[in-house]
Design a protein around this motif. Structure first.
Motif, PDB file in Angstrom:
ATOM      1  N   SER A 100     -31.927  42.794 -30.302  1.00  0.00           N
ATOM      2  CA  SER A 100     -32.175  43.004 -28.883  1.00  0.00           C
ATOM      3  C   SER A 100     -31.834  44.443 -28.464  1.00  0.00           C
ATOM      4  O   SER A 100     -30.839  45.014 -28.904  1.00  0.00           O
ATOM      5  CB  SER A 100     -31.329  42.009 -28.091  1.00  0.00           C
ATOM      6  OG  SER A 100     -31.546  42.190 -26.727  1.00  0.00           O
ATOM      7  N   ILE A 101     -32.688  45.011 -27.613  1.00  0.00           N
ATOM      8  CA  ILE A 101     -32.476  46.364 -27.090  1.00  0.00           C
ATOM      9  C   ILE A 101     -32.401  46.266 -25.568  1.00  0.00           C
ATOM     10  O   ILE A 101     -33.285  45.686 -24.940  1.00  0.00           O
ATOM     11  CB  ILE A 101     -33.631  47.315 -27.487  1.00  0.00           C
ATOM     12  CG1 ILE A 101     -33.830  47.340 -29.008  1.00  0.00           C
ATOM     13  CG2 ILE A 101     -33.378  48.722 -26.955  1.00  0.00           C
ATOM     14  CD1 ILE A 101     -35.091  48.058 -29.453  1.00  0.00           C
ATOM     15  N   THR A 102     -31.348  46.849 -24.993  1.00  0.00           N
ATOM     16  CA  THR A 102     -31.216  46.866 -23.529  1.00  0.00           C
ATOM     17  C   THR A 102     -31.387  48.298 -23.035  1.00  0.00           C
ATOM     18  O   THR A 102     -31.418  49.242 -23.823  1.00  0.00           O
ATOM     19  CB  THR A 102     -29.836  46.338 -23.071  1.00  0.00           C
ATOM     20  OG1 THR A 102     -28.846  47.287 -23.426  1.00  0.00           O
ATOM     21  CG2 THR A 102     -29.531  44.974 -23.677  1.00  0.00           C
ATOM     22  N   SER A 103     -31.445  48.437 -21.699  1.00  0.00           N
ATOM     23  CA  SER A 103     -31.604  49.771 -21.103  1.00  0.00           C
ATOM     24  C   SER A 103     -30.372  50.654 -21.332  1.00  0.00           C
ATOM     25  O   SER A 103     -30.415  51.854 -21.065  1.00  0.00           O
ATOM     26  CB  SER A 103     -31.904  49.647 -19.609  1.00  0.00           C
ATOM     27  OG  SER A 103     -30.856  48.947 -18.963  1.00  0.00           O
ATOM     28  N   LYS A 104     -29.285  50.087 -21.843  1.00  0.00           N
ATOM     29  CA  LYS A 104     -28.075  50.863 -22.136  1.00  0.00           C
ATOM     30  C   LYS A 104     -27.903  51.138 -23.638  1.00  0.00           C
ATOM     31  O   LYS A 104     -26.993  51.860 -24.032  1.00  0.00           O
ATOM     32  CB  LYS A 104     -26.844  50.137 -21.604  1.00  0.00           C
ATOM     33  CG  LYS A 104     -26.847  50.031 -20.092  1.00  0.00           C
ATOM     34  CD  LYS A 104     -25.638  49.314 -19.570  1.00  0.00           C
ATOM     35  CE  LYS A 104     -25.764  49.226 -18.054  1.00  0.00           C
ATOM     36  NZ  LYS A 104     -24.682  48.543 -17.426  1.00  0.00           N
ATOM     37  N   THR A 149     -39.733  49.123 -21.294  1.00  0.00           N
ATOM     38  CA  THR A 149     -40.371  50.024 -22.255  1.00  0.00           C
ATOM     39  C   THR A 149     -40.644  49.277 -23.556  1.00  0.00           C
ATOM     40  O   THR A 149     -39.796  48.535 -24.050  1.00  0.00           O
ATOM     41  CB  THR A 149     -39.453  51.240 -22.550  1.00  0.00           C
ATOM     42  OG1 THR A 149     -39.187  51.925 -21.317  1.00  0.00           O
ATOM     43  CG2 THR A 149     -40.078  52.205 -23.551  1.00  0.00           C
ATOM     44  N   SER A 150     -41.850  49.473 -24.119  1.00  0.00           N
ATOM     45  CA  SER A 150     -42.180  48.875 -25.415  1.00  0.00           C
ATOM     46  C   SER A 150     -41.829  49.855 -26.528  1.00  0.00           C
ATOM     47  O   SER A 150     -42.240  51.022 -26.493  1.00  0.00           O
ATOM     48  CB  SER A 150     -43.672  48.545 -25.502  1.00  0.00           C
ATOM     49  OG  SER A 150     -43.982  47.487 -24.632  1.00  0.00           O
ATOM     50  N   ILE A 151     -41.067  49.364 -27.499  1.00  0.00           N
ATOM     51  CA  ILE A 151     -40.695  50.174 -28.664  1.00  0.00           C
ATOM     52  C   ILE A 151     -41.291  49.503 -29.895  1.00  0.00           C
ATOM     53  O   ILE A 151     -41.130  48.301 -30.095  1.00  0.00           O
ATOM     54  CB  ILE A 151     -39.161  50.278 -28.796  1.00  0.00           C
ATOM     55  CG1 ILE A 151     -38.573  50.991 -27.575  1.00  0.00           C
ATOM     56  CG2 ILE A 151     -38.785  51.010 -30.092  1.00  0.00           C
ATOM     57  CD1 ILE A 151     -37.053  51.085 -27.564  1.00  0.00           C
ATOM     58  N   VAL A 170     -37.696  46.638 -24.041  1.00  0.00           N
ATOM     59  CA  VAL A 170     -36.329  46.925 -23.629  1.00  0.00           C
ATOM     60  C   VAL A 170     -35.978  45.993 -22.469  1.00  0.00           C
ATOM     61  O   VAL A 170     -36.729  45.865 -21.505  1.00  0.00           O
ATOM     62  CB  VAL A 170     -36.173  48.399 -23.201  1.00  0.00           C
ATOM     63  CG1 VAL A 170     -34.774  48.668 -22.685  1.00  0.00           C
ATOM     64  CG2 VAL A 170     -36.512  49.326 -24.366  1.00  0.00           C
ATOM     65  N   ARG A 171     -34.830  45.328 -22.614  1.00  0.00           N
ATOM     66  CA  ARG A 171     -34.339  44.387 -21.586  1.00  0.00           C
ATOM     67  C   ARG A 171     -33.427  45.143 -20.616  1.00  0.00           C
ATOM     68  O   ARG A 171     -32.845  46.168 -20.946  1.00  0.00           O
ATOM     69  CB  ARG A 171     -33.569  43.258 -22.257  1.00  0.00           C
ATOM     70  CG  ARG A 171     -34.475  42.398 -23.137  1.00  0.00           C
ATOM     71  CD  ARG A 171     -33.823  41.165 -23.724  1.00  0.00           C
ATOM     72  NE  ARG A 171     -32.546  40.828 -23.120  1.00  0.00           N
ATOM     73  CZ  ARG A 171     -31.444  40.544 -23.798  1.00  0.00           C
ATOM     74  NH1 ARG A 171     -31.438  40.538 -25.104  1.00  0.00           N
ATOM     75  NH2 ARG A 171     -30.321  40.246 -23.185  1.00  0.00           N
ATOM     76  N   PRO A 172     -33.273  44.580 -19.399  1.00  0.00           N
ATOM     77  CA  PRO A 172     -32.388  45.238 -18.418  1.00  0.00           C
ATOM     78  C   PRO A 172     -30.950  45.248 -18.901  1.00  0.00           C
ATOM     79  O   PRO A 172     -30.517  44.511 -19.719  1.00  0.00           O
ATOM     80  CB  PRO A 172     -32.512  44.375 -17.165  1.00  0.00           C
ATOM     81  CG  PRO A 172     -33.596  43.395 -17.399  1.00  0.00           C
ATOM     82  CD  PRO A 172     -33.929  43.418 -18.860  1.00  0.00           C
TER      83      PRO A 172
END
Length: 172
Positions: A100-104, A149-151, A170-172
């Motif tokens: 998982s990828i977040t905005s941070k 954002t799509s990565i 990207v999750r919040p």
């Protein structure tokens, strides 16, 4: 003296087309109407070249790095020196997993083929890369991205074969 004469009479080693880990036929060219022998580990595959010297010999699919020893015996019974052919890797790695990828997030982590180079993109722009370790674990350093954002993350093996991309939002 006799040995030197035999080498002069022996045909040249066959020319062999590229053999990959997807191949099930070995193709090449040699003397016309020759008997072609392909030794792979303890197994020997035999075939004949046609009147133009072309040959196609069915084999089992092999692992990359396997060595093939190819010779030809001409119609007079003289055998060429061996041509050594190494099976090349043409199979792309599986798509990497992406945690998982977040905005941070300042890193992208996951698993890929061991020792593969893992590359992350936003659109066509490369945002980072890292080499997976011997267990396939990787960590790519990035600057945080906006939520939504799509990565796209791909793995490239040592032979240059690229996986299908894994796309993560990207999750919040």
């Amino acid at each position: 003296m006799l040995r030197a004469l035999i080498y002069c009479l022996a045909p040249p080693p066959p020319t062999v087309n590229l053999v990959s880990n997807k191949s099930n036929v070995v193709r090449g060219k040699t003397v016309p109407n020759g008997t072609v022998s392909i030794k792979i580990n303890a197994k020997v595959y035999m075939g004949r070249s046609d009147a133009k010297g072309l040959f196609n010999i069915k084999i089992t699919t092999l692992a990359a790095g396997t060595r093939l020893y190819v010779t030809v015996t001409d119609k007079y019974g003289y055998t060429s020196k061996e041509r050594v052919v190494i099976v090349v890797d043409r199979i792309p790695p599986a798509p990497p997993t992406v945690d998982s990828i977040t905005s941070k997030s300042k890193v992208i982590t996951g698993k890929a083929e061991a020792n593969a180079t893992v590359i992350a993109y936003v659109g066509s722009q490369k945002i980072g890369s890292a080499k997976a370790d011997k267990y396939g674990k990787y960590t790519i350093k990035i600057t945080p991205k906006k939520s939504g954002t799509s990565i796209k993350v791909v793995a490239v093996d040592g032979s240059g074969n690229q996986s299908v991309g894994k796309i993560v939002k990207v999750r919040p």
